[in-house]
Design a protein around this motif. Structure first.
Motif, short mmCIF file in Angstrom:
data_model
loop_
_atom_site.label_atom_id
_atom_site.label_comp_id
_atom_site.label_asym_id
_atom_site.label_seq_id
_atom_site.Cartn_x
_atom_site.Cartn_y
_atom_site.Cartn_z
N ARG A 44 0.80 -1.23 0.00
CA ARG A 44 0.00 0.00 0.00
C ARG A 44 0.83 1.28 0.00
NH1 ARG A 44 -2.21 -3.50 4.00
NH2 ARG A 44 -3.74 -4.82 2.95
N PRO A 45 1.48 1.54 -1.11
CA PRO A 45 2.38 2.69 -1.17
C PRO A 45 1.70 4.05 -0.95
CG PRO A 45 2.06 1.71 -3.36
CD PRO A 45 1.46 0.78 -2.36
N THR A 47 -0.02 4.95 1.33
CA THR A 47 0.06 5.33 2.74
C THR A 47 1.42 5.94 3.09
OG1 THR A 47 0.82 3.13 3.39
CG2 THR A 47 -1.55 3.50 3.43
N THR A 48 2.39 5.79 2.18
CA THR A 48 3.70 6.41 2.45
C THR A 48 4.06 7.52 1.48
OG1 THR A 48 4.83 4.65 1.23
CG2 THR A 48 4.67 4.40 3.62
N PHE A 49 3.64 7.44 0.19
CA PHE A 49 4.12 8.48 -0.73
C PHE A 49 3.30 9.77 -0.65
CE2 PHE A 49 1.48 6.07 -3.97
CZ PHE A 49 0.53 7.07 -4.18
N CYS A 50 2.07 9.68 -0.18
CA CYS A 50 1.26 10.91 -0.14
C CYS A 50 1.87 11.90 0.86
CB CYS A 50 -0.18 10.59 0.26
SG CYS A 50 -1.12 12.10 0.58
N PRO A 51 2.21 13.09 0.39
CA PRO A 51 2.90 14.06 1.26
C PRO A 51 1.99 14.68 2.31
CG PRO A 51 2.41 15.06 -0.86
CD PRO A 51 2.02 13.60 -0.97
N ALA A 52 0.68 14.41 2.21
CA ALA A 52 -0.25 15.00 3.18
C ALA A 52 -0.94 13.91 4.00
CB ALA A 52 -1.29 15.85 2.46
N LYS A 53 -0.43 12.70 3.90
CA LYS A 53 -0.95 11.57 4.68
C LYS A 53 -2.47 11.45 4.56
CE LYS A 53 0.72 9.21 8.75
NZ LYS A 53 1.12 9.34 10.15
N CYS A 74 -1.07 17.54 -5.02
CA CYS A 74 0.21 17.36 -5.70
C CYS A 74 0.07 16.46 -6.92
CB CYS A 74 1.24 16.78 -4.74
SG CYS A 74 0.98 15.05 -4.35
N THR A 75 -1.02 15.68 -6.98
CA THR A 75 -1.36 14.75 -8.08
C THR A 75 -0.51 13.47 -8.14
OG1 THR A 75 0.02 15.64 -9.89
CG2 THR A 75 -2.11 16.71 -9.54
N THR A 76 0.30 13.22 -7.13
CA THR A 76 1.14 12.02 -7.16
C THR A 76 0.33 10.72 -7.18
OG1 THR A 76 2.85 13.20 -5.98
CG2 THR A 76 3.02 10.82 -5.97
N VAL A 79 -0.67 8.65 -10.22
CA VAL A 79 0.33 7.84 -10.89
C VAL A 79 0.91 6.77 -9.95
CG1 VAL A 79 2.63 7.99 -11.94
CG2 VAL A 79 0.91 9.72 -12.46
N GLY A 80 0.92 7.08 -8.66
CA GLY A 80 1.63 6.23 -7.70
C GLY A 80 0.86 5.02 -7.22
N CYS A 81 -0.44 4.95 -7.46
CA CYS A 81 -1.19 3.76 -7.09
C CYS A 81 -0.95 2.71 -8.16
CB CYS A 81 -2.69 4.05 -6.98
SG CYS A 81 -3.68 2.55 -6.88
N LEU B 186 7.58 10.70 -13.21
CA LEU B 186 7.06 11.74 -12.33
C LEU B 186 7.92 11.82 -11.09
CD1 LEU B 186 4.36 13.46 -12.37
CD2 LEU B 186 3.56 11.89 -10.60
N VAL B 246 8.78 9.24 -8.20
CA VAL B 246 7.67 8.55 -7.54
C VAL B 246 7.89 7.04 -7.54
CG1 VAL B 246 5.19 8.08 -7.70
CG2 VAL B 246 6.04 10.40 -8.04
N MET B 250 7.77 4.76 -4.16
CA MET B 250 6.93 3.57 -4.01
C MET B 250 7.75 2.39 -3.52
SD MET B 250 4.84 3.97 -7.59
CE MET B 250 3.93 2.42 -7.53
N ARG B 253 9.43 3.30 0.20
CA ARG B 253 8.43 3.58 1.23
C ARG B 253 8.89 4.62 2.24
NH1 ARG B 253 4.33 0.21 1.54
NH2 ARG B 253 4.14 0.43 3.79
N PRO B 256 7.71 11.27 2.06
CA PRO B 256 8.39 12.47 1.58
C PRO B 256 8.67 13.51 2.66
CG PRO B 256 6.18 12.26 0.62
CD PRO B 256 6.47 11.00 1.31
N TYR B 257 7.76 13.60 3.63
CA TYR B 257 8.00 14.60 4.69
C TYR B 257 9.16 14.19 5.59
CZ TYR B 257 4.23 11.39 5.91
OH TYR B 257 3.45 10.27 6.03
N TYR B 281 4.34 24.57 4.43
CA TYR B 281 4.76 23.30 3.85
C TYR B 281 4.02 23.17 2.53
CZ TYR B 281 4.66 18.13 3.43
OH TYR B 281 4.75 16.82 3.02
N ALA B 283 3.71 20.67 -1.43
CA ALA B 283 4.13 19.52 -2.24
C ALA B 283 3.50 19.62 -3.61
CB ALA B 283 3.71 18.21 -1.56
N HIS B 284 4.23 19.16 -4.60
CA HIS B 284 3.74 19.25 -5.98
C HIS B 284 4.52 18.25 -6.82
CE1 HIS B 284 2.41 21.16 -9.75
NE2 HIS B 284 1.54 21.82 -9.02
#
Ligand SMILES: Cc1cc2nc3c(=O)[nH]c(=O)nc-3n(C[C@H](O)[C@H](O)[C@H](O)COP(=O)(O)OP(=O)(O)OC[C@H]3O[C@@H](n4cnc5c(N)ncnc54)[C@H](O)[C@@H]3O)c2cc1C
Ligand code: SF4
Ligand code: SF4
Lengths: 102, 435
Positions: A44-45, A47-53, A74-76, A79-81, B186, B246, B250, B253, B256-257, B281, B283-284
């Motif tokens: 479940r990436p 849960t870790t890549f989203c910068p706003a949790k 951020c729109t990540t 693509v990241g799922c 990305l 990205v 992935m 794990r 980013p923060y 803070y 992110a983009h």
């Protein structure tokens, strides 16, 4: 030397301003994928890549809980799922994150 | 039914440049932006380029543009966990073009985008903020406008210029792309704006009022992922951030923060930020797929510019300048199409020809193999940073060992960690991707 300022993500998010919409702009189109395949194959990436949790795994409900109010757009996750089950759309005009610095 | 000459989607650098160019030539232009104000959604490290801005707004630097600091020194650090080898170039005079235009300067996008879009309004474009474009409209097989989220929110136009930024859904809706963007195409950038008094910044970075410094940090700060950290000075704040692929986020794990926090706590970074207060803070995402991952740039009644078209030169942290130039060239193309009264793909293909002539496609094509290398070899910078620091440390440590012995020791250490053929292959790969 001391560095003042937020170190946990919750504190970082506290520096932000949003105009919240009542409805979510994010939907998980196939929650079962999160529970099964993604858990096994990717852990479940989101849960870790989203910068706003925004995404958190709730083991009791066996699903991803989406805190859409925290989204910084951020729109990540588009693509990241790995299974593309996140349906993210821009919030309605004028809603969502409002950066003051950017 | 009201119809415009052009609808521009997105009031970032690309969209504002396109709208300004067309409005100035007398076309009726709507500039639609989903943020409550231009810049509300936008983030960048912060280095803007004067030449390309001046091609849209001549002598912008004399017109109250929200310039934070003019970059007089650029530093690159190859960092380990607790040391760095640094290369820098400083030239206060060279920071300006002969006409007085600053070469590079820092900005905060919420301020800059507002100002830049205001220039489009002054040229006669109609700015419609707080409005999300949800789809493109079709008529007889060509794009003929956009559907916004507002009630009765259809906007009809001869041509639609898509400048809606990274991961544009509209590019797909306009049938300019048929395959989704991949995780290795990305990067995600996270950043903080850390407030500090101007005189503290000037002391720490060794600059005068109005002057600024950029620092790019390669190596350990990305914790084995492809990307880099950065520090850019603003007037009374420092932008500190880090961007990585990205696909690597992935895999590793690492949140980013936490990566950002690690950068801020790096022993070489910490003193530069000490006592500062985080103001914001952010992110983009950054489109890093390069030339090979670009969508089709035009179709019947539609053009795409900027991040929406993957126009980022990751190696040189350039994106805003490509966006402004592409937006301007898209605008110029539409002006010519209007004169011909023909908005078909054939006429609009002029846009691609103009881009081919400019640095935009020349640079993107030159570095077309870099994205693949970045995806495949996240270790490259880390390894070179390790070796460079090892060599520097050994040579600079005065311990009674003769220099020739030190050289031998370094060489042994280097080849132990990285066999010679491996080193040669890495260098060759890098050379091939950037030559
Ligand atoms: C962390 C980070 C650091 C960077 N550092 C640098 C740097 O130092 N120098 C540099 O040159 N570049 C840098 N870049 C890249 C640069 O920010 C972009 O290349 C540039 O902003 C692209 O401009 P644009 O106009 O194409 O897109 P954007 O600036 O993203 O603008 C797109 C606009 O469209 C709007 N929009 C999106 N969808 C819709 C819709 N459906 N309806 C209406 N409006 C919509 C958005 O709100 C936004 O205002 C950085 C990027 C990041 C993320
Ligand atoms: S990454 Fe996608 S599939 Fe995996 S848990 Fe998150 S939403 Fe579900
Ligand atoms: S857009 Fe970015 S901040 Fe929002 S949910 Fe997706 S990854 Fe998280």
């Amino acid at each position: 030397m001391e560095l003042r300022g937020p170190s946990r993500v919750e504190e970082k998010l506290y520096t932000l301003r949003w105009k919240h919409d009542r409805t979510s702009h994010i939907a998980i189109t196939d929650p079962r994928t999160c529970a099964d395949r993604c858990g096994d194959e990717w852990r479940r990436p989101c849960t870790t890549f989203c910068p706003a949790k925004v995404y958190e795994w709730d083991p009791e409900q066996a699903r991803i809980v989406v805190a859409y109010e925290n989204c910084v757009e951020c729109t990540t996750c588009l693509v990241g799922c790995p299974y593309r089950v996140i349906d993210w759309r821009p919030p309605r005009g004028g809603f969502g994150i409002q950066y003051r610095y950017g | 039914m009201e119809k415009f000459d052009a609808v521009v989607v997105g009031a970032g650098p690309a969209g504002a440049a396109a709208a300004t160019t067309m409005a100035r030539a007398g076309l009726s232009v709507v500039l639609v932006e989903r943020g409550e104000y231009p810049g509300a959604k936008n983030v960048m490290g912060g280095v803007m380029y004067g030449r390309m801005a001046a091609e849209v707004v001549p002598e912008f630097w004399t017109q109250g543009a929200p310039i934070e600091r003019v970059v007089v020194e650029e530093r690159i650090w190859l960092a380990t966990d607790d040391s760095a080898v640094s290369v820098s170039h400083r030239s206060p005079k060279g920071a300006y073009h002969p006409d007085g235009c600053p070469n590079a300067f820092t900005v905060l996008r919420a301020k800059w985008d507002r100002w830049f879009a205001q220039k489009a309004e002054e040229a006669g474009a109609l700015l419609v903020p707080g409005t999300t474009v949800e789809d493109v409209l079709w008529q007889d097989g060509r794009v003929a406008g956009v559907r916004t989220g507002r009630e009765e929110g259809d906007l009809h136009a001869d041509v639609v210029v898509l400048c809606d930024g990274v991961n544009s859904a509209l590019v797909e809706r306009a049938r300019l792309r048929d395959h989704p963007v991949e995780p290795h195409q990305l990067a995600l950038g996270v950043k903080e704006v850390v407030g500090l008094p101007p005189e503290v910044i000037e002391g720490r970075f060794n600059v005068e009022r109005g002057q600024g410094v950029t620092i790019e940090i390669y190596g350990a700060v990305t914790r084995g992922m492809s990307g880099y950290g950065f520090l850019y000075t603003n007037h009374d704040s420092v932008s500190v951030g880090v961007g990585v692929l990205v696909s690597h986020l992935m895999r590793t794990r690492i949140p980013p923060y936490e990566l950002l926090e690690g950068l801020k706590q790096h022993p070489l970074v910490r003193p530069l930020l000490a006592g500062g207060e985080t103001l914001e803070y952010s992110a983009h995402a950054i489109p890093e797929g390069g030339w090979r991952a670009m969508p089709k740039l035009y179709g019947d009644g539609v053009l795409v510019a900027g991040d929406a078209a993957m126009m980022v030169n990751g190696l040189h942290r350039e994106g805003s300048n490509l966006a402004m130039t592409a937006g301007r060239l898209a605008g110029e193309t539409v002006v010519e199409a209007k004169q011909r009264g023909d908005f078909s793909a054939r006429t609009l293909s002029l846009y691609a020809a103009k881009l081919e002539e400019s640095f935009v496609l020349k640079d993107l094509r030159k570095y077309r193999d870099l994205p693949e290398l970045a995806e495949r070899r996240p270790d490259l910078f880390g390894t070179f940073a390790e070796l460079a620091n090892l060599a520097a440390h050994e040579m600079l440590t005065v311990d009674g060992l003769p220099k020739r012995d030190k050289q031998r020791k370094i060489w042994r250490e280097v080849t132990r960690r990285k066999p010679l053929w491996g080193l040669a292959r890495d260098l060759y790969e890098v050379w091939r991707a950037v030559r």
